[in-house]
Design an enzyme around this catalytic site. Structure first.
Site, mmCIF file in Angstrom:
data_model
loop_
_atom_site.group_PDB
_atom_site.id
_atom_site.type_symbol
_atom_site.label_atom_id
_atom_site.label_comp_id
_atom_site.label_asym_id
_atom_site.label_seq_id
_atom_site.Cartn_x
_atom_site.Cartn_y
_atom_site.Cartn_z
ATOM 1 C CB THR A 1 -0.942 0.060 1.225
ATOM 2 O OG1 THR A 1 -0.139 0.008 2.407
ATOM 3 C CG2 THR A 1 -1.949 -1.078 1.242
ATOM 4 C CG HIS B 1 14.169 11.627 3.418
ATOM 5 N ND1 HIS B 1 15.256 11.991 4.165
ATOM 6 C CD2 HIS B 1 14.510 10.468 2.790
ATOM 7 C CE1 HIS B 1 16.228 11.096 3.997
ATOM 8 N NE2 HIS B 1 15.796 10.164 3.167
ATOM 9 C CE LYS C 1 13.641 8.795 6.220
ATOM 10 N NZ LYS C 1 13.411 7.347 6.248
HETATM 11 N N1 LIG Z 1 16.455 0.856 2.539
HETATM 12 C C1 LIG Z 1 16.226 1.769 1.605
HETATM 13 O O1 LIG Z 1 16.998 1.958 0.662
HETATM 14 C C2 LIG Z 1 15.004 2.588 1.694
HETATM 15 C C3 LIG Z 1 14.244 2.536 2.804
HETATM 16 N N2 LIG Z 1 13.076 3.196 2.860
HETATM 17 C C4 LIG Z 1 12.280 2.990 4.049
HETATM 18 O O2 LIG Z 1 11.130 2.209 3.712
HETATM 19 C C5 LIG Z 1 10.056 2.519 4.569
HETATM 20 C C6 LIG Z 1 8.814 2.775 3.749
HETATM 21 O O3 LIG Z 1 9.003 3.901 2.943
HETATM 22 P P1 LIG Z 1 7.851 4.418 1.943
HETATM 23 O O4 LIG Z 1 7.375 3.325 1.083
HETATM 24 O O5 LIG Z 1 8.376 5.655 1.331
HETATM 25 O O6 LIG Z 1 6.717 4.782 2.983
HETATM 26 P P2 LIG Z 1 5.124 4.785 2.754
HETATM 27 O O7 LIG Z 1 4.567 5.519 3.909
HETATM 28 O O8 LIG Z 1 4.796 5.216 1.394
HETATM 29 O O9 LIG Z 1 4.738 3.248 2.839
HETATM 30 C C7 LIG Z 1 4.800 2.490 3.983
HETATM 31 C C8 LIG Z 1 3.589 1.585 3.970
HETATM 32 O O10 LIG Z 1 3.708 0.632 5.009
HETATM 33 C C9 LIG Z 1 2.397 0.257 5.369
HETATM 34 N N3 LIG Z 1 2.448 -0.319 6.708
HETATM 35 C C10 LIG Z 1 2.621 0.299 7.884
HETATM 36 N N4 LIG Z 1 2.651 -0.605 8.873
HETATM 37 C C11 LIG Z 1 2.509 -1.813 8.289
HETATM 38 C C12 LIG Z 1 2.472 -3.144 8.771
HETATM 39 N N5 LIG Z 1 2.580 -3.416 10.067
HETATM 40 N N6 LIG Z 1 2.346 -4.153 7.889
HETATM 41 C C13 LIG Z 1 2.226 -3.914 6.570
HETATM 42 N N7 LIG Z 1 2.235 -2.655 6.058
HETATM 43 C C14 LIG Z 1 2.383 -1.635 6.910
HETATM 44 C C15 LIG Z 1 1.575 1.527 5.304
HETATM 45 O O11 LIG Z 1 0.301 1.240 4.792
HETATM 46 P P3 LIG Z 1 -1.013 1.022 5.678
HETATM 47 O O12 LIG Z 1 -1.476 2.353 6.114
HETATM 48 O O13 LIG Z 1 -1.909 0.359 4.692
HETATM 49 O O14 LIG Z 1 -0.624 0.143 6.827
HETATM 50 C C16 LIG Z 1 2.292 2.341 4.226
HETATM 51 O O15 LIG Z 1 1.575 2.372 3.009
HETATM 52 C C17 LIG Z 1 10.549 3.678 5.438
HETATM 53 O O16 LIG Z 1 11.022 3.173 6.660
HETATM 54 C C18 LIG Z 1 11.712 4.243 4.639
HETATM 55 O O17 LIG Z 1 12.670 4.888 5.429
HETATM 56 C C19 LIG Z 1 12.641 3.961 1.824
HETATM 57 C C20 LIG Z 1 13.367 4.080 0.701
HETATM 58 C C21 LIG Z 1 14.625 3.407 0.535
HETATM 59 O O1 LIG Z 2 12.251 7.126 3.417
HETATM 60 C C1 LIG Z 2 12.957 7.287 2.403
HETATM 61 O O2 LIG Z 2 12.541 7.794 1.351
HETATM 62 C C2 LIG Z 2 14.355 6.829 2.461
HETATM 63 N N1 LIG Z 2 14.738 6.162 3.505
HETATM 64 C C3 LIG Z 2 16.011 5.576 3.710
HETATM 65 C C4 LIG Z 2 16.679 6.155 4.941
HETATM 66 O O3 LIG Z 2 15.987 6.480 5.912
HETATM 67 O O4 LIG Z 2 17.912 6.240 4.964
HETATM 68 C C5 LIG Z 2 16.887 5.656 2.483
HETATM 69 C C6 LIG Z 2 16.698 6.909 1.687
HETATM 70 O O5 LIG Z 2 17.163 7.993 2.438
HETATM 71 C C7 LIG Z 2 15.241 7.085 1.313
#
Ligand SMILES: NC(=O)C1=CN([C@@H]2O[C@H](COP(=O)(O)OP(=O)(O)OC[C@H]3O[C@@H](n4cnc5c(N)ncnc54)[C@H](OP(=O)(O)O)[C@@H]3O)[C@@H](O)[C@H]2O)C=CC1
Ligand SMILES: O=C(O)C1=N[C@H](C(=O)O)C[C@H](O)C1
Length: 327
Positions: free
Chosen positions: A61, A210, A214
């Site tokens: 989602t 960000h 975030k």
């Molecule tokens: N390692 C990397 O390179 C990167 C890491 N990230 C990290 O990824 C994470 C997500 O980022 P992003 O997609 O931008 O955030 P979003 O907010 O777009 O998406 C996160 C989703 O997680 C869902 N969610 C929350 N809790 C749960 C749960 N318990 N089980 C299943 N789904 C859940 C939420 O939906 P709902 O409301 O339906 O629960 C929400 O849609 C962050 O922690 C970010 O820092 C991001 C980019 C790169």
């Molecule tokens: O939430 C994001 O978008 C990202 N999260 C990761 C982080 O917390 O380091 C990686 C990148 O910065 C994008």
């Protein structure tokens, strides 16, 4: 990447975000108005993963969930038509390519995931959910013995590693999946290991920007800061400049307008104790494609480790990069 400034007449030891209205140091990447690279079905056919297995992307989602699911499909992996949400009774499906992904709420998580594992014993989970789900999700994956890539940042990281260690499950954990940023992080770790104390007494200032949604502080910034601290720099985590306001991102940080909803800009500024030397490092990413591609690399890497029953169980993206497994 690195700039060492000789002190000119108007030399100011302050980082750019304190010196100027707009963050000139934050040069917008060249991808500014170009569309980010997209992996299409055509390019996927031209570049097959060479391996195929079932992949379940948790968090479909959300923005990263969707990007990873799309990248996995494009790379020829079999997308399991199931994902989870923190919301009960969402009654929602999300279409990724030809696959309709059904979203289940927290109360169905364990039963549904168990059935998926029965049906797809080779499944690898990729988690992009929320910081407050990191530990409970990892506990579940470990309990059911399903290998997982944890892209989600935040949570209790020590506990996360302990859960995996105790369960002897396979996991790949990294706050950063983008190949080039992983390479930068690897360089920082190497420098910190080889020259501990080289920046002894230097003051460190950090800014990260960000998209407004975030929830946590950049996990990548935290990892880079840990390296600077090993190098002897002094940093007060409370003084991290965290920008989530779109207006500031546009006018002060210089984030291209089309990437306000998806960007990760980081700037680290170091100043010597006598203010005579300063260093700056920055990495600015627009969009999410480098993380999505890196996450698929991570899942393929982990799948191979599981299949070969590698005795090492916990990996990070530097391992993937070192083994030449990042595109
Ligand atoms: N390692 C990397 O390179 C990167 C890491 N990230 C990290 O990824 C994470 C997500 O980022 P992003 O997609 O931008 O955030 P979003 O907010 O777009 O998406 C996160 C989703 O997680 C869902 N969610 C929350 N809790 C749960 C749960 N318990 N089980 C299943 N789904 C859940 C939420 O939906 P709902 O409301 O339906 O629960 C929400 O849609 C962050 O922690 C970010 O820092 C991001 C980019 C790169
Ligand atoms: O939430 C994001 O978008 C990202 N999260 C990761 C982080 O917390 O380091 C990686 C990148 O910065 C994008």
């Amino acid at each position: 990447m690195l700039s060492v400034r000789a002190p000119p007449r108007a030399f100011s030891p302050s980082p750019p975000w304190r010196r100027r209205g707009r963050l000139d140091g934050f040069a917008a990447p060249r991808c500014v108005s170009a569309a980010p690279p997209v992996t299409t079905l055509e390019t996927a056919t031209a570049r097959p993963a060479g391996v195929s297995f079932p992949i379940l992307v948790n968090g479909c989602t959300g923005k990263m969930g969707v990007s990873v699911a799309e990248a996995a499909t494009s790379r020829g992996l079999h997308l399991v038509p199931v994902s989870f949400s923190s919301r009960e009774n969402l009654d929602k499906t999300i279409q990724i390519g030809d696959t309709d992904i059904e979203i289940y709420g927290p109360s169905a998580r364990e039963d549904v995931l168990s059935s998926v594992i029965d049906e797809f014993p080779d499944v690898v989970v990729v988690d992009y959910t929320a910081p407050d789900s990191v530990n409970s999700n990892a506990e579940l994956y470990c309990k059911l013995g399903v290998p997982f890539v944890m892209g989600t940042t935040g949570g209790d990281q020590q506990l996360l590693y302990k859960s995996v260690q105790d369960s002897k499950n396979y996991a790949l954990i990294s706050p950063q999946m983008g190949k080039q940023v992983v390479a930068f992080l690897a360089a920082m770790e190497t420098i910190a290991e080889q020259f501990p104390g080289a920046f002894s007494g230097y003051r460190l200032e950090v800014l990260e920007s960000h998209q407004a949604g975030k929830l946590d502080t950049s996990g990548t910034a935290k990892a880079v800061i840990a390296c600077f601290e090993k190098l002897g720099a002094v940093f007060d985590m409370d003084r991290m400049v965290k920008i989530r306001d779109p207006e500031q991102q546009l006018y002060m940080v210089g984030v291209p307008e089309e990437h306000i909803d998806g960007h990760a800009f980081h700037l680290y500024h170091l100043t010597s104790p006598d203010d005579s030397v300063s260093f700056e490092f920055q990495h600015n990413v627009c969009g999410r494609s480098i993380y999505a591609e890196g996450s698929v690399d991570a899942a393929i890497f982990l799948y191979k480790k599981v299949q070969s029953m590698d005795p090492k169980r916990i990996y990070n993206m530097i391992d993937v990069l070192q083994e030449g497994d990042m595109r």
